[in-house]
Scaffold this motif. Sequence first.
Motif, PDB file in Angstrom:
ATOM      1  N   ASP A 100       3.167   9.517  -3.261  1.00 19.08           N
ATOM      2  CA  ASP A 100       3.447  10.383  -4.414  1.00 19.08           C
ATOM      3  C   ASP A 100       4.891  10.250  -4.893  1.00 19.08           C
ATOM      4  O   ASP A 100       5.201  10.565  -6.044  1.00 19.08           O
ATOM      5  CB  ASP A 100       3.166  11.848  -4.052  1.00 19.08           C
ATOM      6  CG  ASP A 100       1.676  12.120  -3.833  1.00 19.08           C
ATOM      7  OD1 ASP A 100       0.862  11.336  -4.364  1.00 19.08           O
ATOM      8  OD2 ASP A 100       1.345  13.088  -3.132  1.00 19.08           O
ATOM      9  N   THR A 101       5.770   9.800  -4.023  1.00 20.47           N
ATOM     10  CA  THR A 101       7.186   9.662  -4.387  1.00 20.47           C
ATOM     11  C   THR A 101       7.438   8.460  -5.306  1.00 20.47           C
ATOM     12  O   THR A 101       8.513   8.351  -5.890  1.00 20.47           O
ATOM     13  CB  THR A 101       8.046   9.506  -3.119  1.00 20.47           C
ATOM     14  OG1 THR A 101       7.467   8.507  -2.282  1.00 20.47           O
ATOM     15  CG2 THR A 101       8.141  10.820  -2.362  1.00 20.47           C
ATOM     16  N   VAL A 102       6.447   7.576  -5.412  1.00 17.41           N
ATOM     17  CA  VAL A 102       6.562   6.418  -6.313  1.00 17.41           C
ATOM     18  C   VAL A 102       5.843   6.759  -7.612  1.00 17.41           C
ATOM     19  O   VAL A 102       4.618   6.763  -7.675  1.00 17.41           O
ATOM     20  CB  VAL A 102       5.959   5.146  -5.683  1.00 17.41           C
ATOM     21  CG1 VAL A 102       6.124   3.962  -6.640  1.00 17.41           C
ATOM     22  CG2 VAL A 102       6.590   4.846  -4.341  1.00 17.41           C
ATOM     23  N   LYS A 103       6.616   7.068  -8.646  1.00 17.58           N
ATOM     24  CA  LYS A 103       6.020   7.524  -9.907  1.00 17.58           C
ATOM     25  C   LYS A 103       6.119   6.505 -11.038  1.00 17.58           C
ATOM     26  O   LYS A 103       5.279   6.488 -11.930  1.00 17.58           O
ATOM     27  CB  LYS A 103       6.682   8.841 -10.350  1.00 17.58           C
ATOM     28  CG  LYS A 103       6.564   9.961  -9.317  1.00 17.58           C
ATOM     29  CD  LYS A 103       7.169  11.241  -9.817  1.00 17.58           C
ATOM     30  CE  LYS A 103       7.141  12.328  -8.732  1.00 17.58           C
ATOM     31  NZ  LYS A 103       5.769  12.612  -8.253  1.00 17.58           N
ATOM     32  N   ARG A 104       7.157   5.658 -11.012  1.00 15.32           N
ATOM     33  CA  ARG A 104       7.362   4.692 -12.101  1.00 15.32           C
ATOM     34  C   ARG A 104       7.635   3.302 -11.506  1.00 15.32           C
ATOM     35  O   ARG A 104       8.573   3.119 -10.735  1.00 15.32           O
ATOM     36  CB  ARG A 104       8.547   5.126 -12.980  1.00 15.32           C
ATOM     37  CG  ARG A 104       8.271   6.436 -13.738  1.00 15.32           C
ATOM     38  CD  ARG A 104       9.559   7.050 -14.277  1.00 15.32           C
ATOM     39  NE  ARG A 104      10.200   6.202 -15.280  1.00 15.32           N
ATOM     40  CZ  ARG A 104       9.893   6.213 -16.571  1.00 15.32           C
ATOM     41  NH1 ARG A 104       8.937   7.010 -17.035  1.00 15.32           N
ATOM     42  NH2 ARG A 104      10.538   5.441 -17.436  1.00 15.32           N
ATOM     43  N   ILE A 105       6.787   2.350 -11.913  1.00 17.72           N
ATOM     44  CA  ILE A 105       6.878   0.982 -11.391  1.00 17.72           C
ATOM     45  C   ILE A 105       7.057   0.015 -12.555  1.00 17.72           C
ATOM     46  O   ILE A 105       6.196  -0.078 -13.429  1.00 17.72           O
ATOM     47  CB  ILE A 105       5.593   0.603 -10.615  1.00 17.72           C
ATOM     48  CG1 ILE A 105       5.290   1.636  -9.527  1.00 17.72           C
ATOM     49  CG2 ILE A 105       5.716  -0.803 -10.030  1.00 17.72           C
ATOM     50  CD1 ILE A 105       3.916   1.458  -8.869  1.00 17.72           C
ATOM     51  N   THR A 107       0.819  -1.214   0.000  1.00 18.66           N
ATOM     52  CA  THR A 107       0.000   0.000   0.000  1.00 18.66           C
ATOM     53  C   THR A 107       0.855   1.267   0.000  1.00 18.66           C
ATOM     54  O   THR A 107       0.378   2.338  -0.383  1.00 18.66           O
ATOM     55  CB  THR A 107      -0.952   0.019   1.213  1.00 18.66           C
ATOM     56  OG1 THR A 107      -0.196  -0.222   2.405  1.00 18.66           O
ATOM     57  CG2 THR A 107      -2.024  -1.053   1.081  1.00 18.66           C
ATOM     58  N   ASP A 108       2.123   1.143   0.380  1.00 14.98           N
ATOM     59  CA  ASP A 108       3.027   2.303   0.343  1.00 14.98           C
ATOM     60  C   ASP A 108       3.338   2.735  -1.092  1.00 14.98           C
ATOM     61  O   ASP A 108       3.869   3.834  -1.310  1.00 14.98           O
ATOM     62  CB  ASP A 108       4.334   1.994   1.069  1.00 14.98           C
ATOM     63  CG  ASP A 108       4.152   1.863   2.572  1.00 14.98           C
ATOM     64  OD1 ASP A 108       3.179   2.442   3.095  1.00 14.98           O
ATOM     65  OD2 ASP A 108       4.969   1.185   3.218  1.00 14.98           O
TER      66      ASP A 108
END
Length: 255
Positions: free
Chosen positions: A130-135, A125-126
Amino acid sequence: MISKNLTKKLLASVIGLSFASIVQAEEIVVSAAASLNNAFKEIATQFEKKHPADKILFNFAASGTLLQQIAKGAPVDVFASADQETMDQAEQQQLINNETRKDFTQNTLVLISPIASSLTIKELTDLNLDTVKRIAVGNPANVPAGRYTQEALEQTGQWQSLKDRFIYTQNVRQALDYVARDEVDVGFVYGSDAAIMQDKVKILLTASLKTAVTYPIAQIKESKHNQLANNFIEFVLSTEGQQILAKYGFSSINQ
């Protein structure tokens, strides 16, 4: 003195033996999931030491891509998939000798980041941060790791909400490369993939899955080299083959 006739007979015998050796030499093509690349190459090296007249050739790609190639008539002798679903499809399409199908190893699905990343991800869920933009995610249409990722994120209700952040990859090793090159924030790969790049990536968490990440292997029905194909499969299942897989981050199917 050796007579000319005896010399000719000896020469003919040597030529005959050499020709027989050439005739008996075989090679097989093994289509294997991309995550098996390093481990299978070492397995082949050790196998060829025991079978010096024979050669193992590899085709590594996403399991779904390999299945499509086999279905179209690609000359393949052994198929090793990263999931049961793809091998089930191969069986349904009557592409494999069903009695040769065996599970030979298992893996885990992990979330990784670049080694220097300061991201703190303690649970899936983390990823909503917003700091996670590209997965980086394997394309579920062909990549088993992508399907495992989808399962994990559907369990937390995030698969749809995170889609805009996904960078789809053609196989799991491409996802690993994206993370290693710091081109994405995080990526989903296998534990064995992360293990070969510990200097460039770090594991943030291991995903919880209902579906076990098991790898099946089987002979292709159209193979012209059944004995050699069977010998290779048996070597993969042997103690030596299993030790090599463990060396590269895989685990025993019985664990």
